[in-house]
Write a protein that holds these residues in place. Structure first.
Motif, PDB file in Angstrom:
ATOM      1  N   ASP A 117      20.063  12.180  -1.765  1.00  0.00           N
ATOM      2  CA  ASP A 117      20.978  12.586  -0.694  1.00  0.00           C
ATOM      3  C   ASP A 117      21.226  11.441   0.282  1.00  0.00           C
ATOM      4  OD1 ASP A 117      21.075  15.187  -1.754  1.00  0.00           O
ATOM      5  OD2 ASP A 117      19.317  15.810  -0.595  1.00  0.00           O
ATOM      6  N   ASN A 118      21.342  10.227  -0.274  1.00  0.00           N
ATOM      7  CA  ASN A 118      21.584   9.010   0.514  1.00  0.00           C
ATOM      8  C   ASN A 118      20.430   8.652   1.447  1.00  0.00           C
ATOM      9  OD1 ASN A 118      24.177   8.413  -0.542  1.00  0.00           O
ATOM     10  ND2 ASN A 118      25.095   9.945   0.825  1.00  0.00           N
ATOM     11  N   ILE A 119      19.276   9.266   1.249  1.00  0.00           N
ATOM     12  CA  ILE A 119      18.079   8.932   2.018  1.00  0.00           C
ATOM     13  C   ILE A 119      17.113   8.195   1.094  1.00  0.00           C
ATOM     14  CG2 ILE A 119      16.120   9.801   3.334  1.00  0.00           C
ATOM     15  CD1 ILE A 119      17.814  12.250   4.021  1.00  0.00           C
ATOM     16  N   LYS A 120      16.700   7.027   1.519  1.00  0.00           N
ATOM     17  CA  LYS A 120      15.780   6.221   0.718  1.00  0.00           C
ATOM     18  C   LYS A 120      14.374   6.352   1.275  1.00  0.00           C
ATOM     19  CE  LYS A 120      14.989   1.477  -0.920  1.00  0.00           C
ATOM     20  NZ  LYS A 120      15.462   0.066  -0.810  1.00  0.00           N
ATOM     21  N   PHE A 121      13.457   6.745   0.432  1.00  0.00           N
ATOM     22  CA  PHE A 121      12.046   6.894   0.805  1.00  0.00           C
ATOM     23  C   PHE A 121      11.240   5.852   0.035  1.00  0.00           C
ATOM     24  CE2 PHE A 121       7.766   8.409   0.848  1.00  0.00           C
ATOM     25  CZ  PHE A 121       7.621   9.169   2.006  1.00  0.00           C
ATOM     26  N   THR A 122      10.509   5.016   0.759  1.00  0.00           N
ATOM     27  CA  THR A 122       9.725   3.939   0.145  1.00  0.00           C
ATOM     28  C   THR A 122       8.252   4.086   0.491  1.00  0.00           C
ATOM     29  OG1 THR A 122      11.592   2.394   0.314  1.00  0.00           O
ATOM     30  CG2 THR A 122       9.406   1.444  -0.050  1.00  0.00           C
ATOM     31  N   ILE A 123       7.407   4.096  -0.528  1.00  0.00           N
ATOM     32  CA  ILE A 123       5.967   4.016  -0.307  1.00  0.00           C
ATOM     33  C   ILE A 123       5.635   2.538  -0.147  1.00  0.00           C
ATOM     34  CG2 ILE A 123       3.665   4.433  -1.247  1.00  0.00           C
ATOM     35  CD1 ILE A 123       4.794   6.776  -2.789  1.00  0.00           C
ATOM     36  N   ASP A 124       5.356   2.126   1.084  1.00  0.00           N
ATOM     37  CA  ASP A 124       5.089   0.717   1.360  1.00  0.00           C
ATOM     38  C   ASP A 124       3.707   0.302   0.868  1.00  0.00           C
ATOM     39  OD1 ASP A 124       7.563   0.338   2.732  1.00  0.00           O
ATOM     40  OD2 ASP A 124       6.705   1.358   4.455  1.00  0.00           O
ATOM     41  N   GLY A 125       2.723   1.145   1.097  1.00  0.00           N
ATOM     42  CA  GLY A 125       1.377   0.807   0.678  1.00  0.00           C
ATOM     43  C   GLY A 125       0.444   1.986   0.846  1.00  0.00           C
ATOM     44  N   VAL A 126      -0.752   1.895   0.289  1.00  0.00           N
ATOM     45  CA  VAL A 126      -1.707   3.004   0.351  1.00  0.00           C
ATOM     46  C   VAL A 126      -3.132   2.490   0.548  1.00  0.00           C
ATOM     47  CG1 VAL A 126      -0.299   4.482  -1.143  1.00  0.00           C
ATOM     48  CG2 VAL A 126      -2.100   3.070  -2.135  1.00  0.00           C
ATOM     49  N   ILE A 127      -3.963   3.371   1.055  1.00  0.00           N
ATOM     50  CA  ILE A 127      -5.411   3.172   1.081  1.00  0.00           C
ATOM     51  C   ILE A 127      -6.006   4.423   0.446  1.00  0.00           C
ATOM     52  CG2 ILE A 127      -7.471   2.787   2.482  1.00  0.00           C
ATOM     53  CD1 ILE A 127      -5.566   1.794   4.713  1.00  0.00           C
ATOM     54  N   VAL A 128      -6.815   4.259  -0.587  1.00  0.00           N
ATOM     55  CA  VAL A 128      -7.354   5.391  -1.332  1.00  0.00           C
ATOM     56  C   VAL A 128      -8.867   5.251  -1.480  1.00  0.00           C
ATOM     57  CG1 VAL A 128      -7.233   6.738  -3.462  1.00  0.00           C
ATOM     58  CG2 VAL A 128      -5.225   5.472  -2.691  1.00  0.00           C
ATOM     59  N   ASP A 129      -9.570   6.343  -1.255  1.00  0.00           N
ATOM     60  CA  ASP A 129     -10.976   6.416  -1.639  1.00  0.00           C
ATOM     61  C   ASP A 129     -11.276   7.839  -2.088  1.00  0.00           C
ATOM     62  OD1 ASP A 129     -11.522   7.992   0.625  1.00  0.00           O
ATOM     63  OD2 ASP A 129     -12.308   6.330   1.789  1.00  0.00           O
ATOM     64  N   GLU A 130     -12.535   8.159  -2.336  1.00  0.00           N
ATOM     65  CA  GLU A 130     -12.883   9.475  -2.867  1.00  0.00           C
ATOM     66  C   GLU A 130     -12.744  10.587  -1.838  1.00  0.00           C
ATOM     67  OE1 GLU A 130     -16.221   8.310  -6.226  1.00  0.00           O
ATOM     68  OE2 GLU A 130     -16.855   8.512  -4.138  1.00  0.00           O
ATOM     69  N   SER A 131     -12.595  10.226  -0.561  1.00  0.00           N
ATOM     70  CA  SER A 131     -12.483  11.239   0.493  1.00  0.00           C
ATOM     71  C   SER A 131     -11.046  11.520   0.898  1.00  0.00           C
ATOM     72  CB  SER A 131     -13.260  10.797   1.736  1.00  0.00           C
ATOM     73  OG  SER A 131     -12.556   9.786   2.450  1.00  0.00           O
ATOM     74  N   GLY A 132     -10.113  10.646   0.542  1.00  0.00           N
ATOM     75  CA  GLY A 132      -8.741  10.868   0.969  1.00  0.00           C
ATOM     76  C   GLY A 132      -7.839   9.687   0.696  1.00  0.00           C
ATOM     77  N   MET A 133      -6.677   9.724   1.338  1.00  0.00           N
ATOM     78  CA  MET A 133      -5.655   8.713   1.102  1.00  0.00           C
ATOM     79  C   MET A 133      -4.761   8.597   2.329  1.00  0.00           C
ATOM     80  SD  MET A 133      -2.669   8.745  -1.897  1.00  0.00           S
ATOM     81  CE  MET A 133      -3.897   8.899  -3.191  1.00  0.00           C
ATOM     82  N   VAL A 134      -4.339   7.364   2.633  1.00  0.00           N
ATOM     83  CA  VAL A 134      -3.323   7.138   3.661  1.00  0.00           C
ATOM     84  C   VAL A 134      -2.140   6.457   2.989  1.00  0.00           C
ATOM     85  CG1 VAL A 134      -2.746   6.089   5.877  1.00  0.00           C
ATOM     86  CG2 VAL A 134      -5.076   6.874   5.455  1.00  0.00           C
ATOM     87  N   ILE A 135      -0.966   7.056   3.127  1.00  0.00           N
ATOM     88  CA  ILE A 135       0.259   6.492   2.554  1.00  0.00           C
ATOM     89  C   ILE A 135       1.145   6.002   3.692  1.00  0.00           C
ATOM     90  CG2 ILE A 135       2.369   6.981   1.260  1.00  0.00           C
ATOM     91  CD1 ILE A 135       0.823   8.990  -0.381  1.00  0.00           C
ATOM     92  N   PHE A 136       1.485   4.722   3.680  1.00  0.00           N
ATOM     93  CA  PHE A 136       2.413   4.146   4.648  1.00  0.00           C
ATOM     94  C   PHE A 136       3.800   4.118   4.006  1.00  0.00           C
ATOM     95  CE2 PHE A 136      -1.780   2.489   5.492  1.00  0.00           C
ATOM     96  CZ  PHE A 136      -1.906   2.657   6.866  1.00  0.00           C
ATOM     97  N   TYR A 137       4.796   4.605   4.719  1.00  0.00           N
ATOM     98  CA  TYR A 137       6.117   4.728   4.107  1.00  0.00           C
ATOM     99  C   TYR A 137       7.225   4.396   5.099  1.00  0.00           C
ATOM    100  CZ  TYR A 137       6.772   9.171   6.576  1.00  0.00           C
ATOM    101  OH  TYR A 137       6.918  10.133   7.548  1.00  0.00           O
ATOM    102  N   THR A 138       8.418   4.225   4.528  1.00  0.00           N
ATOM    103  CA  THR A 138       9.627   3.975   5.317  1.00  0.00           C
ATOM    104  C   THR A 138      10.733   4.880   4.795  1.00  0.00           C
ATOM    105  OG1 THR A 138       9.033   1.650   5.637  1.00  0.00           O
ATOM    106  CG2 THR A 138      11.335   2.254   6.020  1.00  0.00           C
ATOM    107  N   THR A 139      11.485   5.500   5.699  1.00  0.00           N
ATOM    108  CA  THR A 139      12.678   6.249   5.311  1.00  0.00           C
ATOM    109  C   THR A 139      13.893   5.569   5.924  1.00  0.00           C
ATOM    110  OG1 THR A 139      12.314   7.760   7.177  1.00  0.00           O
ATOM    111  CG2 THR A 139      11.575   8.488   5.012  1.00  0.00           C
ATOM    112  N   GLU A 140      14.974   5.480   5.128  1.00  0.00           N
ATOM    113  CA  GLU A 140      16.225   4.868   5.574  1.00  0.00           C
ATOM    114  C   GLU A 140      17.384   5.793   5.217  1.00  0.00           C
ATOM    115  OE1 GLU A 140      16.220   0.381   4.663  1.00  0.00           O
ATOM    116  OE2 GLU A 140      14.704   1.214   3.300  1.00  0.00           O
TER     117      GLU A 140
END
Length: 439
Positions: A117-140
């Motif tokens: 829908d003309n919206i760009k979603f980018t997963i810039d980077g992640v941090i992952v371990d056995e307890s969880g995850m952090v996803i850094f992203y950009t929307t345009e």
């Protein structure tokens, strides 16, 4: 060596200083959706928080960042190459463990995008371990994004949704066509991964209900948690607490406890729980995210601390002094949602209920010493002791009146009134202090 990065940050700081802040917005500047997330093996629940950063606080963070860059060249080198620089910076200011992750190159750049829908979603980077995850992203988007809100967010591994608590920021970013942010997953159980392949699924609460399904693959190995078995029983102010074990992950430290069912007090929160090494350096509780999980019942809790996973201290100690607790019969308020009336007030009447509707409750409380981290509401049960689903709990701090404010939203459901509103934080403390050697 990092003059360009410092110059960029100084320019961002100057831009922030130029922005005007209307008085009414300033009074509601910081909305920290801190709450005690709850999961259990019987029924996992998904929750989220919203954070609206004030312009003044953002400026202060960027001033601090310049100092951080000078101290940590590894950090400067990494963030200089990461789209969505601001969000990583914000998080690191509140969490020593995250800076250690960057310094030790455990953060992984991804750079995978999808356009709908003309919206760009980018997963810039992640941090992952056995307890969880952090996803850094950009929307345009070619047009302004109406909201940073999501109808659904899930992370999948081998086709299975990883259950737990989901959080995302709600940043006050001037250009609504371009937004950087992060999504944090705190898993209800320790995960053992069979591959490095994952998939993020989410949809926006916009007119098109835009949905994204973005697979991504890690290259780096996922670090395993370091487990320390404790099984130490302590007595504090007549209340028995057992420290079962402590697990160090890159993203957080998990401290598992049980409380004796014969205790006369309900243990709420550990306000200053921390891990300390032989030099006196400490890692305190999570300040910008999920601070604890409940277990199968009210007597099992897991508390999360900032991580010292990448440090190698000779000795480690678990310490806490200010343990919040209330007499069990005073650990809740009773509210009739139909009659819009408080039937049983809080202990010593410190909480003021400001609004009641069929599916929401607003409350506030004067807070001493400017402590903005009180979560207040733990769970809500109806007259039949049924735990009610709470899609969100939001909180914000009124600087002018030194008041913490909360709003809990209940999922539309059949509710047998009156309901009990249990506290997750309350300014009432056990006497005593504890120090336990971990290693």
């Amino acid at each position: 060596m990092y003059e360009k990065e410092e110059a960029k940050l100084h320019d961002m700081h100057k831009d922030l200083e130029k922005l005007s802040i209307p008085e009414d917005e300033l009074n509601q500047a910081i909305q920290q959706g801190m709450h005690i997330a709850k999961t259990s093996k019987r029924k996992k629940k998904r929750s989220f928080k919203r954070i609206a950063w004030s312009i003044s606080i953002a400026a202060l963070l960027f001033i601090t960042l310049v100092t951080t860059i000078r101290v940590s060249p590894a950090f400067a080198k990494t963030v200089a190459s990461i789209p969505g620089l601001e969000r990583l910076v914000d998080l690191i200011q509140y969490d020593k463990g995250l800076q250690a992750i960057v310094d030790n190159e455990y953060y992984e750049a991804i750079g995978v995008s999808q356009t709908k829908d003309n919206i760009k979603f980018t997963i810039d980077g992640v941090i992952v371990d056995e307890s969880g995850m952090v996803i850094f992203y950009t929307t345009e988007s070619p047009i302004k994004l109406s909201s940073g809100d999501y109808g659904m967010i899930e992370i999948f591994h081998n086709g299975k949704s990883l259950e737990g608590s989901t959080e995302y920021g709600y940043p006050d970013q001037e250009d609504k066509k371009y937004r950087t942010d992060e999504i944090t997953f705190t898993f209800g159980e320790q995960q053992k991964y069979s591959s490095k392949e994952f998939e993020l699924k989410l949809n926006l609460r916009n007119a098109q209900k835009t949905s994204f399904n973005i697979p991504f693959t890690l290259k780096k190995d996922i670090q395993k948690g370091k487990v320390f078995t404790i099984n130490k029983e302590i007595i504090m102010d007549g209340q028995k607490i057992v420290i079962e074990d402590i697990t160090l992950y890159p993203l957080r430290v998990a401290v598992n406890m049980t409380f004796d069912q014969r205790n006369t007090m309900r243990i709420l929160n550990f306000e200053d729980i921390r891990i300390e090494d032989e030099r006196g350096e400490d890692w305190s509780s999570i300040r910008n995210g999920i601070s604890s999980f409940e277990g199968d019942d009210d007597y099992q809790r897991t508390f999360f601390l900032q991580s010292n996973f990448f440090n190698q201290p000779k000795n480690l100690f678990l310490k806490f002094d200010k343990v919040q607790a209330l007499p069990k019969e005073e650990a809740y308020m009773i509210v009739d949602l139909d009659k819009k009336k408080v039937l049983k007030r809080s202990y010593q009447n410190k909480v003021v209920v400001t609004n009641i509707s069929d599916h929401s409750i607003k409350a506030k409380m004067k807070v001493k010493n400017g402590n903005k981290r009180f979560g207040l509401i733990y769970e809500v049960k109806d007259a039949k002791n049924k735990r009610l689903d709470m899609p969100s709990i939001a909180s914000w701090f009124d600087e002018e009146n030194n008041e913490a404010n909360w709003e809990v939203e209940l999922k539309p459901q059949k509710i047998v009134n009156p309901v009990k509103v249990y506290f997750s934080d309350y300014p009432n403390y056990l006497k005593g202090s504890t120090s336990i050697q971990i290693k």
